[in-house]
Design a protein around this motif. Structure first.
Motif, mmCIF file in Angstrom:
data_model
loop_
_atom_site.group_PDB
_atom_site.id
_atom_site.type_symbol
_atom_site.label_atom_id
_atom_site.label_comp_id
_atom_site.label_asym_id
_atom_site.label_seq_id
_atom_site.Cartn_x
_atom_site.Cartn_y
_atom_site.Cartn_z
ATOM 1 N N VAL A 147 0.816 -1.215 0.000
ATOM 2 C CA VAL A 147 0.000 0.000 0.000
ATOM 3 C C VAL A 147 0.851 1.268 0.000
ATOM 4 O O VAL A 147 0.356 2.345 -0.352
ATOM 5 C CB VAL A 147 -0.964 0.020 1.207
ATOM 6 C CG1 VAL A 147 -1.967 -1.116 1.109
ATOM 7 C CG2 VAL A 147 -0.206 -0.020 2.526
ATOM 8 N N THR A 148 2.121 1.148 0.386
ATOM 9 C CA THR A 148 2.984 2.339 0.379
ATOM 10 C C THR A 148 3.250 2.811 -1.041
ATOM 11 O O THR A 148 3.686 3.945 -1.252
ATOM 12 C CB THR A 148 4.308 2.058 1.096
ATOM 13 O OG1 THR A 148 5.012 1.007 0.411
ATOM 14 C CG2 THR A 148 4.066 1.651 2.546
ATOM 15 N N GLN A 149 3.004 1.927 -2.008
ATOM 16 C CA GLN A 149 3.218 2.276 -3.408
ATOM 17 C C GLN A 149 1.915 2.712 -4.094
ATOM 18 O O GLN A 149 1.896 2.906 -5.307
ATOM 19 C CB GLN A 149 3.814 1.067 -4.166
ATOM 20 C CG GLN A 149 5.110 0.532 -3.574
ATOM 21 C CD GLN A 149 6.202 1.589 -3.535
ATOM 22 O OE1 GLN A 149 6.424 2.302 -4.511
ATOM 23 N NE2 GLN A 149 6.884 1.700 -2.395
ATOM 24 N N ASP A 150 0.847 2.818 -3.323
ATOM 25 C CA ASP A 150 -0.455 3.190 -3.886
ATOM 26 C C ASP A 150 -0.936 4.486 -3.221
ATOM 27 O O ASP A 150 -1.216 4.518 -2.017
ATOM 28 C CB ASP A 150 -1.479 2.071 -3.646
ATOM 29 C CG ASP A 150 -2.722 2.218 -4.514
ATOM 30 O OD1 ASP A 150 -3.234 3.355 -4.630
ATOM 31 O OD2 ASP A 150 -3.194 1.207 -5.061
ATOM 32 N N ALA A 151 -1.034 5.539 -4.006
ATOM 33 C CA ALA A 151 -1.399 6.858 -3.475
ATOM 34 C C ALA A 151 -2.841 6.917 -2.983
ATOM 35 O O ALA A 151 -3.208 7.831 -2.246
ATOM 36 C CB ALA A 151 -1.189 7.927 -4.555
ATOM 37 N N ARG A 152 -3.648 5.946 -3.355
ATOM 38 C CA ARG A 152 -5.055 5.955 -2.950
ATOM 39 C C ARG A 152 -5.245 5.503 -1.502
ATOM 40 O O ARG A 152 -6.300 5.712 -0.926
ATOM 41 C CB ARG A 152 -5.877 5.044 -3.861
ATOM 42 C CG ARG A 152 -5.864 5.418 -5.322
ATOM 43 C CD ARG A 152 -6.586 4.356 -6.139
ATOM 44 N NE ARG A 152 -5.950 3.047 -5.969
ATOM 45 C CZ ARG A 152 -6.457 1.895 -6.415
ATOM 46 N NH1 ARG A 152 -7.613 1.903 -7.053
ATOM 47 N NH2 ARG A 152 -5.820 0.758 -6.217
ATOM 48 N N TYR A 153 -4.263 4.874 -0.925
ATOM 49 C CA TYR A 153 -4.400 4.273 0.408
ATOM 50 C C TYR A 153 -4.782 5.325 1.447
ATOM 51 O O TYR A 153 -4.172 6.392 1.536
ATOM 52 C CB TYR A 153 -3.105 3.587 0.820
ATOM 53 C CG TYR A 153 -3.142 2.989 2.205
ATOM 54 C CD1 TYR A 153 -3.873 1.836 2.463
ATOM 55 C CD2 TYR A 153 -2.462 3.595 3.265
ATOM 56 C CE1 TYR A 153 -3.919 1.287 3.735
ATOM 57 C CE2 TYR A 153 -2.495 3.049 4.547
ATOM 58 C CZ TYR A 153 -3.227 1.895 4.775
ATOM 59 O OH TYR A 153 -3.259 1.360 6.044
ATOM 60 N N ILE A 154 -5.826 5.000 2.241
ATOM 61 C CA ILE A 154 -6.269 5.866 3.330
ATOM 62 C C ILE A 154 -5.994 5.156 4.648
ATOM 63 O O ILE A 154 -6.518 4.060 4.901
ATOM 64 C CB ILE A 154 -7.772 6.194 3.214
ATOM 65 C CG1 ILE A 154 -8.047 6.990 1.932
ATOM 66 C CG2 ILE A 154 -8.242 6.994 4.429
ATOM 67 C CD1 ILE A 154 -9.519 7.254 1.692
#
Length: 448
Positions: A147-154
């Motif tokens: 998830v650190t590579q996905d800007a959408r992660y909340i």
């Protein structure tokens, strides 16, 4: 010759070795294939077992809340998840609401049954926002290895490494999302995706069924409540139609006729009065009566009041030619209170000529208009006098409130427009010369 023999033997040896290697390769390939088949069967069996367990558990859920909490709890125990959060979409706000959670997001309650467990700091996510919102918007599941590579992660309660989100879909409509996060990168596999997709499908079917049952139960409860209220209205119908003051005054009038020796008038008045009371009692048992019956009752009431007040006012009852008074049915005991109100609070305070008119006309196939018009003192002056008398007598009339309550029930029961409009009648100079009450009611026909 020896060389030729040696070469021949060597070739035979090579062929034999090659043949042996081919056989061994085929055997190894067969073993590998069998192993893959066995592993795949084992995988499918495991997926089927877990899915069947969830299916049985989901089918036994009595409410949507029970269903969601049970699924979240079972995802932890059966799939070895660290957490599981289930969102449902609110169609009005287009937001995803956290409805159930197990793991770090849950606290208290019975950890075995999942009862009385609460979500710690529940959040809302707009459809389209974050990984969960994106899955809800697209209607397709996603596995995020890191998830650190996905800007959408909340980030919710704490930072985690990987995530899986599966939409809950029924008939191409997204109802919610099943979401899980892990502290390990690359934790979620295709096995997890396959199981969660099957769980989400069963959840969607059960949610729709439970909601339909809840709607049906709610409608049945509302219908029962309405029936109870209608039963109560029947009990109060006589009181709202013929208040104690009217009955008392009528009996006094009969007594006065007797005391003054007007026996014929007393007999006539008593006969009309008893007939009116009998009709009121009879009609109070029905929700609808014919327009002819309503007009007969109004005629009796107005005749009694006219006699009691010494023939001090005139009245007329009109009916539109398009109306068949015998065939059309209207809500019972609805018009008389307005007529009584016009006489007592309008006409009786007027010093000049007193008149009251009641007319009926058809508005459309579903409703009828009744207009009660008097040439009394108007609403404002009548309200002032009524207020002063209420203070003196410490009495507050409930007649109009009972009518309003009955109108509310009619609106709910027949889903048709019921209107009451009260306006002053103005002369050319703008002065008040009476009151007009417009009553729009639903109608039925005798063959219904």
């Amino acid at each position: 010759i020896c060389s030729a023999i040696f070469v021949g033997l060597f070739i035979i040896y090579l062929l034999y070795k090659k043949l042996k290697q081919d056989i061994q390769l085929k055997h190894d390939e067969k073993i590998r294939t069998q192993k893959l088949i066995s592993e795949n069967l084992q995988y499918q069996l495991e997926v089927a077992q877990v899915t069947n367990y969830f299916t049985t558990s989901i089918s036994n859920s009595a409410t949507v809340d029970d269903l969601l909490w049970d699924v979240a709890r079972q995802c932890i125990s059966k799939l070895n998840f660290e957490d599981c959060v289930i969102y449902l979409k609110d169609d009005k706000s287009n937001m995803l609401m956290q409805k159930a959670a197990w793991g770090p997001k849950s606290k208290a309650g019975d950890t075995k049954s999942g009862r009385n467990v609460k979500i710690i700091s529940p959040i809302e996510i707009a459809v389209g926002d974050g990984i969960v919102g994106a899955v809800a918007a697209a209607g397709t599941p996603e596995i995020i290895p890191d998830v650190t590579q996905d800007a959408r992660y909340i980030k919710d309660d704490e930072q985690r490494a990987s995530e899986i989100a599966v939409p809950v879909i029924y008939d191409n409509v997204v109802l919610g999302v099943i979401d899980s996060e892990s502290r390990q990168t690359n934790f979620y596999s295709q096995r997890h995706l396959q199981i969660l997709t099957a769980i989400a499908s069963h959840c969607a079917e059960r949610i729709v069924k439970l909601r339909a049952e809840e709607d049906l139960h709610r409608n049945e409860l509302e219908l029962l409540q309405m029936q109870n209220r209608l039963a109560e209205e029947k009990l109060t119908a006589l009181r709202s139609q013929m208040n104690p003051h009217f009955i008392f005054n009528c009996l006094n009038s009969i007594q006065q006729f007797i005391l003054t020796g007007e026996v014929d008038n007393a007999n006539k008045y008593l006969s009309q009065f008893s007939k009116l009371i009998r009709l009121v009692l009879q009609y109070s048992e029905n929700n609808f009566i014919s327009l002819e019956e309503e007009m007969n009752m109004l005629e009796l009431y107005l005749s009694l009041e006219k006699t009691r007040f010494g023939n001090s006012f005139l009245y007329k009852i009109y009916i539109d030619e398009e109306l068949d008074a015998d065939e059309i049915k209207i809500p019972n005991l609805m018009i008389q209170p307005f007529v009584e109100n016009a006489i007592w609070h309008g006409l009786m305070h007027n010093k000049g000529e007193r008149k009251i008119d009641v007319s009926f006309r058809l508005k459309n196939d579903d409703s009828i208009i009744c207009i009660v018009t008097d040439n009394g003192i108007g609403r404002k002056r009548a309200a002032e006098i009524k207020k002063m008398k209420s203070v003196e007598l410490k009495h507050h009339s409930k007649g109009m409130q009972l009518i309003r309550d009955k109108i509310d029930i009619l609106k709910q029961q027949f889903r048709s427009e019921v209107l009451i409009e009260i306006d002053d009648v103005l002369n050319i100079d703008g002065g008040v010369e009476g009151t007009k009450v417009l009553i729009q009611l639903p109608l039925q026909y005798q063959d219904e």
